[in-house]
Design an enzyme around this catalytic site. Structure first.
Site, short mmCIF file in Angstrom:
data_model
loop_
_atom_site.label_atom_id
_atom_site.label_comp_id
_atom_site.label_asym_id
_atom_site.label_seq_id
_atom_site.Cartn_x
_atom_site.Cartn_y
_atom_site.Cartn_z
N HIS A 1 30.87 -55.57 -51.55
CA HIS A 1 29.68 -56.39 -51.38
C HIS A 1 28.95 -56.53 -52.70
O HIS A 1 29.07 -55.68 -53.59
CB HIS A 1 28.74 -55.80 -50.31
CG HIS A 1 27.96 -54.60 -50.77
ND1 HIS A 1 26.73 -54.69 -51.38
CD2 HIS A 1 28.23 -53.27 -50.69
CE1 HIS A 1 26.29 -53.47 -51.65
NE2 HIS A 1 27.18 -52.59 -51.25
N CYS A 2 28.26 -57.65 -52.86
CA CYS A 2 27.38 -57.83 -54.01
C CYS A 2 25.94 -57.77 -53.50
O CYS A 2 25.68 -57.11 -52.49
CB CYS A 2 27.68 -59.15 -54.72
SG CYS A 2 27.46 -60.60 -53.66
N MET A 3 25.02 -58.44 -54.14
CA MET A 3 23.63 -58.30 -53.75
C MET A 3 23.33 -58.96 -52.40
O MET A 3 22.47 -58.50 -51.65
CB MET A 3 22.72 -58.91 -54.82
CG MET A 3 21.27 -58.49 -54.67
SD MET A 3 20.19 -59.26 -55.85
CE MET A 3 20.10 -60.93 -55.23
#
Length: 518
Positions: free
Chosen positions: A28-30
């Site tokens: 996951h990213c932000m």
């Protein structure tokens, strides 16, 4: 209760992406849950978009489910746990997506299908070696964004307390907390670079650590004095890339019996020497040039530069070229404490919001599309633009262009103040829209900085709205879109300039996809 909610979201997503056996990796990213899938055809896109917690989906190198900041960091561990628990079980055959109802209006589902086709075509065009390389560079920096945001907000709080003269004993502690990560960011960049390009992460970090070691000030590199941190993240990136190549060379030629001793030693030694006596100087010059050019660009041609940057950022995103800006932002933050480019680029999101609001008011009879706009707008105000781009403006065609016009106007507004000497920027990358307010810093004080950024957002909203409201639809497109779902769709005979055919109506026809973007 919060954990139960996030676990329920994860449990709802899992069968819609084909079950645990269809997933080969999870990250996951932000804002996005990123999945590498074995069989893309098993994904139920429309059902995913219908989940209340899902703000949108984006298909790129990975399948990305937009959950929003905060939520994604809580849903991902629950999702990983569910996948691990279900690995041994036989996944249920995913239900086929429900066929769309025979509806009169062109609905949000029609636009979503058009947007998905556009994304797929854009993905194919973006799969060039250069753009894939940029994507890998972005993968190096994206994991650093949470720390950049946290330290950036603490730095802003520290500056506020310093200016107010409050709690003097706390200020040094906050300064240490906020600056500690930035002083060692080169190490993290080196670690992530080696990991991304197939080397040993800790060796990449070890070589990059040479750049920030205080003792480099004692080294005479061909008559040139080195400074700790010289070259910054660009030097760390180059050093770690070199380390990956040296390590791979060693793996091919060093006997297995000696590999554990010789390969790490040669990797760190050779890469470290080249870094000290070449890369640090070259990267330092490049970093200085980037900072000088960015400040010159906005101080001399601020309004025009802001107009170009704000107007072209969304097309850059579509082309995949925006990823090249990530190391530039990080370099500017490392040098000046903030990146002057991000607040201007954030105006592109303001244009999207204004355009979406115009679509909402311009099409009062299209309940499906208006519902999509309502659900996506809160995320748009916070700088998460994917649901608006891929669900509204891009498949409609003209509203994407008018949204860019709004972004250009907001960028010109902010750039003008840079030209007048009121320079400011963001102390971190990642957030946009209203979420960028806590990260703003500048020379003119917090009040002026916040007011200028808010003014830019307002200009972007208003111009994006006006341009879309008055110029966002052709007559044929407006006629096809602005009808309720129980009205029959326009047949060729109903379209402007075509005589009506005699006889009874034959019933609704399938939508003509070309009318969506005419």
């Amino acid at each position: 209760m919060s954990t139960d909610k996030h676990r329920a979201t994860a449990a709802a997503i899992l069968p819609l992406v084909g079950g645990p056996d269809n997933i080969s990796s999870i990250a996951h990213c932000m804002t996005r849950l990123r999945l590498t899938l074995r069989d893309r055809s098993l994904v139920q896109d429309e059902a995913l978009r219908a989940l209340p917690a899902v703000l949108g989906v984006v298909e790129d190198a990975t399948y990305q489910i937009v959950l929003g900041p905060g939520a994604v960091a809580r849903v991902t561990p629950e999702f990983e746990a569910l996948v691990e628990e279900a690995r041994a079980a036989t996944p249920a055959t995913p239900a086929a997506p429900a066929a769309p109802a025979a509806s009169g209006a062109i609905t949000a589902d029609d636009l979503a299908a058009q947007g998905a086709a556009l994304k797929q075509a854009q993905k194919a065009r973006n799969a060039t070696p250069f753009k894939l390389f940029l994507r890998r560079i972005a993968n190096i920096f994206v994991p650093l964004i949470p720390a950049l945001i946290g330290c950036g907000i603490i730095a802003g709080l520290n500056g506020l307390l310093t200016n107010l003269g409050w709690v003097p004993s706390v200020v040094p502690a906050l300064a240490a907390i906020s600056a500690g990560f930035m002083s060692l960011i080169a190490v993290f960049v080196g670690h992530n670079t080696a990991k991304e390009f197939g080397g040993t992460p800790v060796l990449g970090g070890a070589v990059a650590a040479v750049i920030v070691f205080p003792g480099v000030a004692k080294i005479d590199a061909f008559g040139l004095e080195l400074k700790p941190g010289q070259g910054g993240v660009l030097g760390a990136l180059a050093a770690a890339l070199l380390a990956v190549h040296v390590e791979k060379w060693c793996r091919r030629w060093v006997p297995e019996a000696l590999d554990v001793l010789v390969t790490p030693t040669l990797t760190v030694l050779i890469s470290g020497l080249v870094t000290l006596f070449g890369l640090m100087f070259l990267a330092g010059e490049a970093s200085t040039a980037i900072g000088t050019f960015a400040n010159w660009l906005l101080s001399s041609g601020g309004a025009f530069a802001g107009l170009v940057l704000g107007g072209l950022f969304l097309p850059l995103v579509m082309l995949g070229l925006h990823q090249a800006l990530i190391p530039i932002h990080t370099t500017l933050i490392e040098q000046d404490g903030y990146t002057v480019l991000l607040p201007i680029l954030a105006m592109a999101g303001a244009g999207q919001v204004g355009a979406a609001i115009a679509v909402y008011y311009r099409l009062p009879h299209n309940g499906s599309l208006r519902a999509t706009v309502r659900s996506a707008l809160p995320a748009g105000f916070l700088g998460i633009g994917e649901p608006l781009i891929y669900g509204v403006s891009l498949p409609l065609g003209r509203p994407f262009v008018t949204a860019c016009i709004g972004g250009a106007a907001g960028g010109a507004f902010v750039g003008l103040f840079h030209q007048l000497g009121v320079a400011f920027g963001s102390t971190a990358i990642g957030p946009s829209g209203w979420a960028l307010f806590p990260l703003l810093d500048g020379r003119a004080g917090a009040g002026t900085t916040l007011a200028i950024y808010a003014g830019g957002l307002l200009v972007g909203y208003l111009v994006g709205f006006a341009a879309t409201y008055f110029f966002g639809f052709s007559r044929a497109q407006y006629a096809a879109l602005n009808r309720s779902e129980d009205e029959p769709r326009a047949t060729p005979a109903d379209r402007p300039g075509t005589p009506a055919a005699p006889g009874p109506a034959a019933g609704p026809e399938p939508a003509d996809p070309s009318v969506l973007t005419r």
